[in-house]
Write an enzyme that holds these catalytic residues in place. Structure first.
Site, mmCIF file in Angstrom:
data_model
loop_
_atom_site.group_PDB
_atom_site.id
_atom_site.type_symbol
_atom_site.label_atom_id
_atom_site.label_comp_id
_atom_site.label_asym_id
_atom_site.label_seq_id
_atom_site.Cartn_x
_atom_site.Cartn_y
_atom_site.Cartn_z
ATOM 1 N N LYS A 46 -6.334 11.317 22.388
ATOM 2 C CA LYS A 46 -7.252 11.436 23.523
ATOM 3 C C LYS A 46 -6.793 12.562 24.451
ATOM 4 O O LYS A 46 -7.568 13.448 24.805
ATOM 5 C CB LYS A 46 -7.272 10.110 24.282
ATOM 6 N N ARG A 116 -5.878 5.540 30.641
ATOM 7 C CA ARG A 116 -6.313 5.268 29.271
ATOM 8 C C ARG A 116 -5.204 5.531 28.265
ATOM 9 O O ARG A 116 -4.412 6.450 28.423
ATOM 10 C CB ARG A 116 -7.531 6.140 28.942
ATOM 11 N N GLY A 125 -9.815 0.846 20.284
ATOM 12 C CA GLY A 125 -9.843 -0.429 21.008
ATOM 13 C C GLY A 125 -8.594 -1.278 20.876
ATOM 14 O O GLY A 125 -8.549 -2.387 21.399
ATOM 15 N N MET A 127 -5.523 -0.647 21.973
ATOM 16 C CA MET A 127 -4.647 -0.643 23.150
ATOM 17 C C MET A 127 -5.511 -0.734 24.407
ATOM 18 O O MET A 127 -6.722 -0.811 24.326
ATOM 19 C CB MET A 127 -3.787 0.609 23.142
ATOM 20 N N ARG A 360 -13.144 12.726 19.223
ATOM 21 C CA ARG A 360 -12.163 12.554 18.149
ATOM 22 C C ARG A 360 -12.913 12.642 16.835
ATOM 23 O O ARG A 360 -14.133 12.524 16.800
ATOM 24 C CB ARG A 360 -11.454 11.205 18.271
ATOM 25 N N HIS A 489 -16.326 -1.591 18.855
ATOM 26 C CA HIS A 489 -15.069 -1.437 18.125
ATOM 27 C C HIS A 489 -15.103 -2.137 16.779
ATOM 28 O O HIS A 489 -14.561 -1.658 15.803
ATOM 29 C CB HIS A 489 -13.902 -1.958 18.960
ATOM 30 N N SER A 805 5.927 7.049 -21.060
ATOM 31 C CA SER A 805 4.979 6.573 -20.049
ATOM 32 C C SER A 805 5.723 5.559 -19.183
ATOM 33 O O SER A 805 6.251 4.571 -19.700
ATOM 34 C CB SER A 805 3.775 5.922 -20.725
ATOM 35 N N THR A 808 5.698 1.227 -14.451
ATOM 36 C CA THR A 808 6.348 0.990 -13.153
ATOM 37 C C THR A 808 6.208 -0.456 -12.669
ATOM 38 O O THR A 808 6.862 -0.838 -11.711
ATOM 39 C CB THR A 808 5.807 1.963 -12.090
ATOM 40 N N ASN A 809 5.371 -1.252 -13.337
ATOM 41 C CA ASN A 809 5.337 -2.674 -12.960
ATOM 42 C C ASN A 809 6.668 -3.314 -13.336
ATOM 43 O O ASN A 809 7.336 -3.925 -12.499
ATOM 44 C CB ASN A 809 4.200 -3.406 -13.684
ATOM 45 N N ASP A 810 7.033 -3.147 -14.596
ATOM 46 C CA ASP A 810 8.311 -3.724 -15.029
ATOM 47 C C ASP A 810 9.484 -2.970 -14.437
ATOM 48 O O ASP A 810 10.498 -3.568 -14.088
ATOM 49 C CB ASP A 810 8.391 -3.728 -16.556
ATOM 50 N N CYS A 872 1.788 4.430 -16.285
ATOM 51 C CA CYS A 872 0.677 3.513 -16.569
ATOM 52 C C CYS A 872 0.809 2.196 -15.818
ATOM 53 O O CYS A 872 0.029 1.278 -16.030
ATOM 54 C CB CYS A 872 0.528 3.280 -18.065
ATOM 55 N N TYR A 892 0.298 13.255 -16.335
ATOM 56 C CA TYR A 892 -0.890 12.481 -15.979
ATOM 57 C C TYR A 892 -0.495 11.165 -15.318
ATOM 58 O O TYR A 892 0.661 10.730 -15.424
ATOM 59 C CB TYR A 892 -1.749 12.191 -17.221
HETATM 60 C C1 PEP Z 1 4.240 -1.842 -16.634
HETATM 61 O O1 PEP Z 1 5.190 -2.597 -16.770
HETATM 62 O O2 PEP Z 1 4.163 -1.003 -15.717
HETATM 63 C C2 PEP Z 1 3.107 -1.893 -17.557
HETATM 64 C C3 PEP Z 1 2.108 -1.042 -17.464
HETATM 65 O O3 PEP Z 1 3.090 -2.909 -18.453
HETATM 66 P P1 PEP Z 1 2.655 -4.405 -18.122
HETATM 67 O O4 PEP Z 1 2.092 -4.428 -16.764
HETATM 68 O O5 PEP Z 1 1.667 -4.764 -19.182
HETATM 69 O O6 PEP Z 1 3.945 -5.128 -18.262
HETATM 70 MG MG MG Z 2 5.428 -3.596 -18.687
#
Ligand code: PEP
Ligand code: MG
Length: 925
Positions: A46, A116, A125, A127, A360, A489, A805, A808-810, A872, A892
């Protein structure tokens, strides 16, 4: 010599300044301001735009801004003013009084000011603000005489006591509103504007009594004391629950703090030639280029944004005050051109004189963001004149791409009410966003949060929302209010999220006490399901069918620009031909993960899978596996065909086998029942066998157990069948003349020996099919990197893998040691206590997990310079994670089909911020 002389004064000035301490206050008045847009971090959004507008010659009331640095010093000192701050405020107040020609609290010509808040990121809104400051028992009389308008003066005073009482003294606003309602009823006034002066005088007296009763002190009469307290309260409002909730939702830093702008008041409540409003230079819901806004005659700004009175559309200003409307139109054009963005402008008209109080960049839906960005390119708003045409076009497109928040594209992918649906609406309000929502009615924002945590979709229904409700609004699928306009708001905040929001539905009468609302003859109780049609503002009883979105031409155009620019490509995680087709629609250039276990489910397949698992002899197991093969082959043919000519990464079976058997508890229950009753011996025997197998297979910690390549190594016939199905499908598709490129991926590799063994096995099986069919298909074998050890020995694994690949979950699970299935038990607490910045399964932990990724890529590419690398895990669709993947050189990212456009935009933005194209180097799709 001349140079030295020229530099000397400024050095002296800054030396003086540092001896005195930092500059805490920036002044603006009469076309000249200290500071500009460039000082956003210091003056807040502001404050910096008030300075910028002042310098641009836009009519802005004079004032000064206290910096966020002052806030930081105040906060660090335990909420005490740092040395020098107050005297600087007093000096600037004197300057302001000089410019305004009136003095704060003066008994004849009192200056009134607004105080203000304003953080560097807009928090509409969340604050606090204090208006009409400087009034007391003496100056109110002076104001009445000076303006010859007694009603106005007392209206300002009662407003001031209310807002000061609520914001500074901590008395709930409702107590003051009740007094107002009582006075209104007594005076027979329909609206606030109808309350006559004597009644307002009485209201002030009662309000002061309320303050005395609640605080034990009289209402503060000393204007400078009022100012000091108000500044502190606005500083403190940074920590109000609503502000903290908003920052958590938007992942804004708690350390920024707020600036405070003190400005001379202009009065929209001086009669019918005055008023106040909010306008947008384009429609914030659709993005259409039309001047859009709302206006309230004879009112002050808080009346519009707080959603207390439902305002009139901006056209009414055109009607009532054509000259002001023309002036406002010219200013909004000027501001939009200057900022090269859609503006949200607050203005006040005092007896025909227009003043701009704030500008803004306007919050908008995802659809509006896309449309505005694309149209502004076409209008040449982003053109940088010195550039040659091709470079200018490229630059303008980049500006447009940077203007759209990737996550906001979610909203374009939301469902809307099926246009074929037949229904009768029970009420209708103003549509703030186009999204539709279905859910159970709740009236309490906290309950909305609770129910949402239990994954119950809810619609939050309120008479009017206040920023206090922000957490509940966020948790709800949709918001319905009976009061408030499109610039309240509630609407502004919901629009920023693209959340379904219907406001100002006048027919909806909320009875919070009895947990119900009435609309005409309908009574809707808490827990009943309603549908909100965000596109039309209609409220419907029950559940209406919703349909998936269709992509607008602008969306496709922007997606095309993103795709052309991004060097990190986007693939999809897809397990069926339908998913693959959807992913192609969103321009995915390949599949980064087919989870083959999903193909093991289905009525026809699961009995075969169970036979496979129950088999005692290898021979029997092979028989079952062979029966599965045709199903898998058909699935792969469908997926290859839908994704042609792009590569498809297929992961061999990953989850533990007991997941395919019935639940142990259910088997045990049925078994025990039959046992006790002594009936159905055949079923009893069957259940006994399943029970025994389950007991043999069950694991204490299946996530770390017999799964991934461990399964393929101990049951090689399963992987062999899958490889055969993949290759037979690929040969079949190739025979049909379709380009096919299977990438066979080994899951959960942790050691080089595992990799080597599974790869040899895979290649043997694949080769066999190629020899049998005589068809030439190029295929590759790679691995997921999802066990931390694999990242660490990536150089050795890369000797046997053609691609990596990152799962990243595991990888997140095993790096943190947080179970993917159990994190919900402690994550909310961790987030609240800020022990984690975000859910690490949604937003990649760049510091820890990211470091393993970095190491994995670096070591892998040390062995194979052009090793193809992707991601993935679920993070592949999260914008900040995509940016990270780009920075570490992935080829990718792969994410769910509906996230593909978001990932493209994030990848394009990453390329703009850190160009990789120029750096050269071969990249795979
Ligand atoms: C992972 O672990 O990131 C993955 C893509 O495999 P999943 O989720 O099937 O274990
Ligand atoms: Mg996995």
């Amino acid at each position: 010599m001349a140079q030295t002389a020229a530099r000397t004064p400024s050095r002296t000035k800054s030396a003086k300044r540092s001896a005195r301490g930092p500059k805490y206050v920036y002044f603006f008045a009469n076309g000249k301001a200290e500071g500009s847009s460039a000082l956003r971090h210091l003056l807040g959004g502001k404050g910096c735009e008030l300075a910028e507008m002042t310098n641009l010659g836009v009519p802005v009331p004079p004032g000064f801004t206290i910096t966020t640095r002052a806030w930081a010093a105040y906060n660090a000192a335990g909420r005490k003013h740092p040395p020098g701050l107050w005297s600087e405020v007093e000096r600037n107040l004197s300057r302001l009084e000089g410019v305004a020609g009136s003095r704060l609290g003066d008994a004849e010509r009192p200056l009134l000011v607004s105080v203000r808040s304003g953080a560097r990121a807009s928090m509409p809104g969340m604050m606090d603000t204090v208006l009409n400051l400087g009034l007391n028992d003496r100056s109110v009389e002076g104001l009445a005489r000076w303006t010859r308008n007694e009603r106005f003066a007392w209206d300002c005073y009662r407003r001031f006591i209310t807002i000061f009482g609520a914001v500074v003294l901590g008395i709930e606003r409702r107590a003051f509103d009740e007094l107002l309602e009582r006075v209104k009823a007594k005076a027979g006034a329909k609206t606030d504007a109808d309350v006559p002066a004597p009644a307002l005088r009485e209201l002030v007296a009662e309000s002061k009594r309320l303050v005395q009763a609640r605080t034990g002190q009289p209402f503060p009469q000393e204007p400078k004391e009022q100012l000091r307290l108000a500044i502190n309260a606005v500083f403190d409002s940074w920590f109000a629950k609503k502000a903290v909730d908003y920052r958590r939702i938007h992942r804004l830093s708690d350390d920024w703090g707020t600036a405070v702008s003190v400005m001379a008041m202009v009065f929209g409540n001086l009669g019918d030639s005055s008023g106040t409003g909010v306008c947008f230079s384009r429609d914030p819901s659709s993005g259409e280029k039309r001047f859009f806004g709302e206006f309230l005659v004879n009112a002050q700004g808080e009346d519009v944004v707080a959603g207390i009175r439902t305002p009139e559309p901006l056209e009414s200003l055109e009607h009532r005050m054509p000259k002001v409307y023309r002036q406002l139109t010219a200013i909004k054009d000027k501001l939009e051109r200057h900022y090269r963005d859609m503006q949200d402008i607050e203005f006040t008209v005092q007896e025909g004189r227009l003043c701009i109080l704030q500008t803004r960049s306007g919050k908008r839906t995802g659809a509006a963001a896309v449309r505005i960005a694309v149209e502004m390119v076409k209008e040449g708003l982003f053109d940088e004149k010195p550039l040659k045409p091709a470079a200018r076009r490229e630059k303008a497109r980049q500006t447009a791409l940077l203007r759209v928040e990737p996550a906001s594209l979610h909203q374009l992918l939301v469902k809307t009410v099926d246009p074929e649906a037949k229904y009768t609406a029970i009420a209708r309000g103003l549509p703030a966003t186009p999204a539709a929502a279905v859910g159970k009615v709740v009236f309490d924002p906290e309950k909305a949060v609770e129910m949402a945590l239990r994954e119950e979709p809810v619609i939050l229904v309120r008479a009017e929302t206040s920023p206090e409700d922000v957490a509940g609004m966020h948790a709800a699928q949709g918001v319905l209010t009976s009061r408030g306009g499109l610039t309240s708001h509630a609407a502004v905040v919901a629009r920023g999220w693209g959340k379904c929001c219907v406001v100002g539905a006048g027919d909806v009468v909320v009875d919070e006490e009895n947990h119900l609302f009435r609309a005409g003859r309908s009574v809707v109780r808490e827990g009943q399901v309603i549908t909100l049609n965000g596109a039309t503002g209609e409220v419907i009883l029950g559940t209406l069918p919703l349909v998936p979105p269709t992509l607008s031409a602008e969306f496709k155009e922007l997606l095309g620009w993103a795709q052309a620019l991004a060097t990190t490509k986007v693939r999809a995680n897809a397990d069926t031909p339908a998913d693959a087709a959807k992913a192609r629609e969103f321009e995915a250039v390949g599949i980064g993960l087919v989870r083959t276990e999903h193909m093991f489910f289905g009525d026809q397949r699961i009995p075969i899978v169970r036979d496979m698992i129950m088999a005692k002899e290898e021979q029997d197991r092979r028989k079952a596996v062979d029966r599965l093969l045709p199903f898998q082959r058909e699935d792969f043919i469908g997926i290859f065909t839908a994704m042609a000519p792009y590569p498809v990464t297929i992961r061999l079976l990953d989850p533990p086998l007991h997941e395919f058997l019935p639940k142990y508890k259910e088997v045990l229950e049925e078994y025990t029942r039959l046992d006790a009753l002594g009936i159905n011996p055949a079923r009893h025997q069957e259940l006994g066998a399943i029970k025994a197998r389950l007991e043999a297979l069950i694991e204490a910690n299946p996530m770390l157990g017999h799964r991934g390549c461990r399964l393929g190594i101990t049951f090689p016939e399963v992987y062999e069948m899958q490889v055969r199905a993949i290759m037979e499908a690929a040969c079949e598709v190739a025979r049909r003349g379709i380009t096919v490129e299977p990438e066979i991926m080994i899951p959960l590799t942790g050691t080089v020996a595992e990799m080597k063994l599974t790869r040899d096995m895979t290649m043997r099986a694949a080769q066999q099919v190629l020899t049998e069919t005589g068809v030439k298909v190029h295929y590759s074998v790679g691995t997921m990197i999802e066990v931390p050890r694999a990242a660490l020995v990536a150089d050795k694994i890369a000797e046997h893998a053609e691609f990596f690949s990152f799962g990243t979950n595991d990888l997140t699970q095993m790096t943190f040691g947080y179970s993917r299935d159990d994190i919900g038990k402690f994550l909310p607490f961790y987030l609240e206590k800020k022990l984690l910045p975000a859910d690490p399964f949604a937003v990649l932990d760049q510091e820890g997990v990211g470091e393993l990724i970095r190491i994995g890529i670096e070591r892998g590419r040390k062995t194979q310079r052009h090793l193809k690398v992707g991601i993935c895990g679920e993070h592949g669709g999260d914008p900040s994670s995509v940016e990270f993947c780009h920075r570490v050189g992935m080829d990718y990212v792969s994410c769910s089909p509906f996230m593909v456009p978001i990932a493209w935009l994030a990848a394009a933005q990453a390329e703009i911020k850190e160009p990789r194209r120029a750096a050269g180097g071969k990249r795979h799709a």
